[in-house]
Design a protein around this motif. Structure first.
Motif, short mmCIF file in Angstrom:
data_model
loop_
_atom_site.label_atom_id
_atom_site.label_comp_id
_atom_site.label_asym_id
_atom_site.label_seq_id
_atom_site.Cartn_x
_atom_site.Cartn_y
_atom_site.Cartn_z
N ASP A 206 0.84 -1.21 0.00
CA ASP A 206 0.00 0.00 0.00
C ASP A 206 0.87 1.26 0.00
O ASP A 206 0.58 2.23 -0.69
CB ASP A 206 -0.93 0.01 1.22
N LEU A 207 1.95 1.20 0.77
CA LEU A 207 2.81 2.38 0.84
C LEU A 207 3.57 2.57 -0.47
O LEU A 207 3.82 3.71 -0.90
CB LEU A 207 3.79 2.24 2.03
N LEU A 210 1.14 4.20 -2.80
CA LEU A 210 1.00 5.60 -2.43
C LEU A 210 2.19 6.43 -2.91
O LEU A 210 2.03 7.56 -3.37
CB LEU A 210 0.89 5.71 -0.90
N VAL A 213 1.75 7.16 -6.55
CA VAL A 213 0.77 8.23 -6.79
C VAL A 213 1.40 9.58 -6.44
O VAL A 213 1.25 10.57 -7.17
CB VAL A 213 -0.53 8.00 -5.99
N ALA A 214 2.14 9.61 -5.33
CA ALA A 214 2.80 10.86 -4.94
C ALA A 214 3.82 11.31 -5.98
O ALA A 214 4.05 12.50 -6.18
CB ALA A 214 3.50 10.68 -3.58
N VAL A 219 -0.90 6.50 -15.11
CA VAL A 219 -1.44 5.32 -15.79
C VAL A 219 -0.88 4.07 -15.11
O VAL A 219 0.33 3.95 -14.90
CB VAL A 219 -1.06 5.31 -17.29
N PHE A 234 -5.14 -1.40 -4.89
CA PHE A 234 -5.06 -0.03 -4.38
C PHE A 234 -5.25 0.97 -5.53
O PHE A 234 -5.99 1.95 -5.42
CB PHE A 234 -3.70 0.20 -3.72
N ASN A 238 -8.06 3.88 -6.25
CA ASN A 238 -7.66 5.26 -5.99
C ASN A 238 -7.09 6.06 -7.15
O ASN A 238 -7.03 7.28 -7.08
CB ASN A 238 -6.63 5.27 -4.84
N LEU A 239 -6.62 5.39 -8.20
CA LEU A 239 -6.01 6.17 -9.29
C LEU A 239 -7.10 6.61 -10.28
O LEU A 239 -7.09 6.26 -11.45
CB LEU A 239 -4.92 5.35 -9.99
N THR A 240 -8.05 7.36 -9.77
CA THR A 240 -9.20 7.79 -10.57
C THR A 240 -9.11 9.28 -10.85
O THR A 240 -8.29 9.97 -10.26
CB THR A 240 -10.51 7.49 -9.80
N ARG A 244 -6.18 10.33 -15.68
CA ARG A 244 -5.65 9.09 -15.14
C ARG A 244 -6.31 7.87 -15.80
O ARG A 244 -7.41 7.98 -16.33
CB ARG A 244 -5.91 9.02 -13.63
N PHE A 245 -5.64 6.76 -15.68
CA PHE A 245 -6.20 5.51 -16.20
C PHE A 245 -5.63 4.35 -15.42
O PHE A 245 -4.42 4.26 -15.20
CB PHE A 245 -5.89 5.35 -17.69
N VAL A 246 -6.50 3.47 -14.97
CA VAL A 246 -6.04 2.25 -14.29
C VAL A 246 -6.90 1.12 -14.79
O VAL A 246 -8.10 1.28 -15.00
CB VAL A 246 -6.10 2.40 -12.75
N PHE A 343 7.72 3.53 0.14
CA PHE A 343 7.19 4.80 -0.33
C PHE A 343 8.25 5.57 -1.13
O PHE A 343 8.01 5.99 -2.27
CB PHE A 343 6.74 5.63 0.87
N LEU A 380 5.12 14.77 2.75
CA LEU A 380 5.06 15.04 1.30
C LEU A 380 5.80 16.32 0.93
O LEU A 380 6.21 16.50 -0.20
CB LEU A 380 3.60 15.12 0.84
#
Lengths: 572, 291
Positions: A206-207, A210, A213-214, A219, A234, A238-240, A244-246, A343, A380
């Motif tokens: 999960d990290l 994340l 995404v950060a 994509v 994940f 969340n990558l909406t 974006r595209f997942v 991360f 961040l």
């Protein structure tokens, strides 16, 4: 009596009996009162059933490994008892489910009926809390620790919240009573030293997601495979949103080709997989290297080859990550060593792909992917995100002309060219000319020089012998190293997430060493052989059981190797 | 490539059907630019491996972007390009070997997703670049270097396959009819969904079937290719099936799904249920308080 500084519990039984829920619950409860905790789970590749276990370690300092020996084994059935009793330390306790089997009193085990006690609270799902209540008593935890955890977990704004909370608290007390009646006690666990920073309780995968995404990944295309699936899950959630595209692909071949397409089209793109998927991606990764397209491939390693050991841990994909495709290529590799590093490794991998304009392998391990741990919440504000050089000049651009990285045209903008997986001329058109193959091969390798300025850890640089773990073996080695230092041994420590190319200064240091010991979970000693190819006198300490290193094994191995090396160095 | 790149020395054989297909594509892209107002750089040509894929280097005039990848993977590459950048006009150029043999596994998923790209498939029923081996569309019994005693598999019917797999636009053309073929390509580009233009593009070196396709009155040979009559309703799936199974090679638009909704639109609709969170918010969801 000195208070205990850490505490290791293993929950073992049949899949579906709630081992992971119990183990992670204990870790969460401990973290909520200020301890450091981590879990390690291993389970067979099936939906229900099969031998499963989850180990939780609770400590007053950050927990670096899963813990070698068990203070408590919770055996949900007889097979679990037989399979794990040998790992309980002297003076440890075995708590077993007396509904499943009975033991003669042996001075280190006691039984209680997990299900029956649980059901007696009126809540058929409370048996885990019975177990946790018993464990809490064994280390003299105040009742409030687990009660607070129960309240935090089950207060969900539903009408029957209080009912569920009450039954679970009742279950805790039933377990506690049973443990008290047994007369066993392990001694008090020292009070937690509450961390001053804010924390997250999170698993490596999960990290890692994340971090991606950060870093601006937009994509993501992946295919389900243990132990990488949770990254895809994940991302799907969340990558909406715009830009974006997942998507869950139809195969790993589709995943890799899709992210190469997205990378070509100007997007930061990623996929995640494990060994078998890496094998299928081979040709597509070669294309990204050849056509110079930024993409990140996450390989959460499991035991191999072929279908191998889908749910066990192994670090046997290093060489495959270095040379995943045919032909002259050597991929950049970043490997996190802890949950927290997942991360930052993800961010660095995306940055590297953008900087050198090519594929980067992010090499994680099963033992990190499934490990839940409390770690400082990443700041961040300190994250640096890089973007590729984009071409914006006139048409007629020679995309592949420079001897190293050059601005990349993006469709829709100027400088149209053909991104070519065949050998090509500066314009991108196919060629077979020898001088062009020389020119382009050197260009592709030259770009790696942009990645040699990364950071690394070094301790006791003056020592002629050093250890250098990589990836998920870092924690066990770090703990072993602390013990070696306490014993007064003279050994240096080196560590980096950046495995290829290595930070230039690190390589310079390593080449000065008389011996560099590399603990790694594979038969071949893959990273050690890589270091030797770079002119480092490296020797691997290998293990290939599908399980992480035990700290004591590393202490013994390093001690022995250092002694042997020093003996060999006596000059007459 | 512009015609000025003298270093590039790949050539199609004289009479190759791919010359005509290239001209048709140039017309279709020019029409697209005129009709949409997009620049040429907004079009991306995704090339397969084989003689036909080299088209990406041989297009004349203003240059679109191109990607010449690996064998059989034009569809998944296009998938990433189009879904990463739905604003781009993505056109695949590939042959029967690339698309229907090694790349076969990718047709069904994209057809079901209705990925909004145009695939131009040049079918010469042979592997030309590797010198004449049999392909999925080679007829049963044909002798080639890899079928020295005659091919023992039947020839695939690509049009039937596309219809079965759920492609939402299917057209069939021939390389000798350049303007009509360009027109089919234009329609495919404007179709909001997965569009395939399957083209008979003969190989003069290894499988010269021009005469079979077009017929030869002097020899009393009837043409195998025939124009689909104007009364055919391409939105009628059953009628499309009948056309495909009428024998020979039908030319024209065979099937066009009404109200076709491409994947990028479907994703947008599905995501109406999503609550997109910032990285800070996502991190906070794992936060816990120490009591």
């Amino acid at each position: 009596m000195e208070k205990k500084k850490d505490f290791v519990v293993r929950f073992a039984g049949e899949g579906g009996q709630g081992m992971v829920t119990a183990g992670e619950g204990l870790a969460q409860a401990a973290a909520q009162v200020g301890y450091h905790s981590q879990t390690f789970s291993t389970f067979p590749s099936q939906i229900e059933g099969g031998p499963t276990w989850c180990q939780t370690r609770i400590a007053i300092t950050p927990a670096l490994s899963a813990g070698d020996e068990l203070d408590v084994l919770v055996a949900f059935n007889h097979a679990a008892y037989e399979g794990h009793k040998g790992e309980v330390r002297e003076g440890g306790v075995i708590v077993y489910n007396s509904e499943e089997f009975q033991l003669e009193p042996d001075g280190h085990s006691f039984g209680m009926p997990f299900e029956e006690l649980g059901k007696s609270t009126g809540n058929p799902r409370a048996s885990n809390m019975v177990v946790l209540g018993a464990i809490a008593h064994l280390v003299n935890w105040p009742q409030s620790y687990l009660q607070d955890f129960v309240v935090a977990r089950f207060r969900r704004g539903r009408a029957n919240d209080q009912e569920i909370i009450d039954s679970n608290i009742k279950a805790l007390s039933l377990g506690e009573e049973a443990a008290r009646a047994s007369g066993f006690n392990l001694g008090e666990l020292a009070s937690p030293v509450k961390p001053k920073y804010t924390q997250v309780m999170i698993k490596g995968n999960d990290l890692l997601a994340l971090g991606a995404v950060a870093a601006g990944v937009e994509v993501f295309v992946g295919y389900p495979i243990s132990p990488a699936t949770t990254i895809l899950v994940f991302m799907e959630r969340n990558l909406t949103g715009p830009g974006r595209f997942v998507y869950q692909a139809s195969s790993e071949i589709e995943s890799i080709n899709a992210i190469v397409g997205a990378g070509f089209a100007g997007k930061k793109a990623m996929t995640s997989t494990s060994g078998p998927g890496m094998s299928l991606m081979s040709e597509g990764i070669g294309m990204a290297w050849m056509a110079e397209i930024p993409v990140v491939i996450v390989n959460v390693q499991r035991g191999g080859p072929a279908t191998g050991l889908p749910t066990k841990t192994e670090q046997s994909d290093f060489l495959a990550a270095l040379h995943p495709a045919h032909g002259d290529q050597a991929l950049p590799i970043i490997a996190p060593g802890t949950v927290e590093e997942c991360f930052y490794a993800a961010i660095a991998a995306v940055n590297w792909a953008e900087r050198y304009q090519g594929p980067v392998i992010l090499l994680s391990d099963q033992m990190l992917s499934e490990r839940a741990q409390n770690v400082p919440r990443p700041d961040l504000g300190k994250v640096v995100v890089e973007k590729r050089l984009v071409y914006s000049g006139n048409n007629g651009y020679l995309r592949y002309e420079a001897s190293t990285v050059s601005p990349m045209p993006v469709p829709g903008g100027s400088g149209s060219y053909v991104a070519n997986a065949s050998e090509h001329d500066p314009m991108g058109d196919t060629t077979h000319r020898p001088d062009r193959h020389v020119q382009m091969t050197e260009r592709r390798f030259n770009k790696l020089k942009l990645l040699q300025d990364s950071t690394y850890e070094a301790k006791h640089r003056e020592a002629p012998i050093a250890v250098m773990p990589w990836g998920g073996s870092k924690g066990s080695m770090q703990e072993a190293y602390d013990i070696l230092m306490a014993q007064g041994q003279k050994v240096g420590w080196y560590y980096t997430m950046y495995l290829h190319p290595l930070p230039a200064k690190l390589l310079e240091e390593l080449r000065q060493k008389e011996l560099v010991l590399v603990p790694e979970l594979n038969y071949l000693g893959q990273f050690g052989s890589y270091l030797r190819s770079l002119g480092v006198r490296a020797e691997s300490i290998t293990q290939y059981t599908g399980l992480p290193f035990k700290v004591q094994d590393l202490v013994d191995q390093v001690t022995e190797r250092v002694r042997a090396a020093q003996g060999g160095m006596v000059r007459v | 490539m512009t015609s000025k790149n003298e270093e590039y020395d790949f050539k199609w054989c004289p009479g190759c059907g791919d010359f005509g297909v290239r001209r048709s594509l140039e017309y279709a892209v020019a029409d697209w630019i005129t009709q949409t107002g997009q620049s040429i750089e907004n079009t991306v040509v995704v090339a397969g491996i084989g003689c036909s894929g080299n088209m990406v280097h041989l297009l004349e005039g203003p240059q679109p972007f191109g990607i010449h990848g690996i064998h059989g993977r034009t569809l998944p590459i296009s998938f990433g390009i189009k879904m990463g950048r739905p604003d781009l006009n993505v056109v695949i150029v590939a042959g029967d070997g690339d698309f229907l043999s090694i790349g076969m596994e990718h047709i069904a998923p994209q057809a079901q997703r209705n990925l909004n790209v145009t695939a131009i498939i040049m079918d010469n029923a042979v592997y030309g670049l590797t010198k004449g081996q049999s392909s999925p569309t080679t007829d049963m019994g044909v002798v080639t270097p890899t079928t020295p005693y005659g091919k023992v598999e039947g020839a695939l019917n690509p049009l039937d396959l596309y219809l079965t797999l759920g492609a939402s636009f299917i057209a069939s053309g021939i390389s000798t009819k350049i303007r009509p073929l360009g027109n089919l390509m234009s329609q495919a580009m404007h179709h909001p969904g997965f569009a395939i233009v399957h083209v008979q593009s003969p190989c003069t070196t290894y499988n010269d079937n021009y005469e079979i396709l077009k017929g030869n009155p002097k020899k009393g040979m009837a043409p195998v290719a025939w124009d689909i009559p104007a009364e055919h309703d391409p939105t009628d799936r059953a009628a499309a099936h009948r056309v495909i199974h009428s024998g020979g090679i039908p030319l024209g638009v065979i099937y066009k799904q009404e109200n076709s909704k491409p994947l990028d639109k479907r994703m947008g609709e599905a995501w109406a249920k999503a609550r997109t969170q910032s990285v800070e918010q996502l991190l906070d969801s794992f936060l816990f308080k120490v009591s």
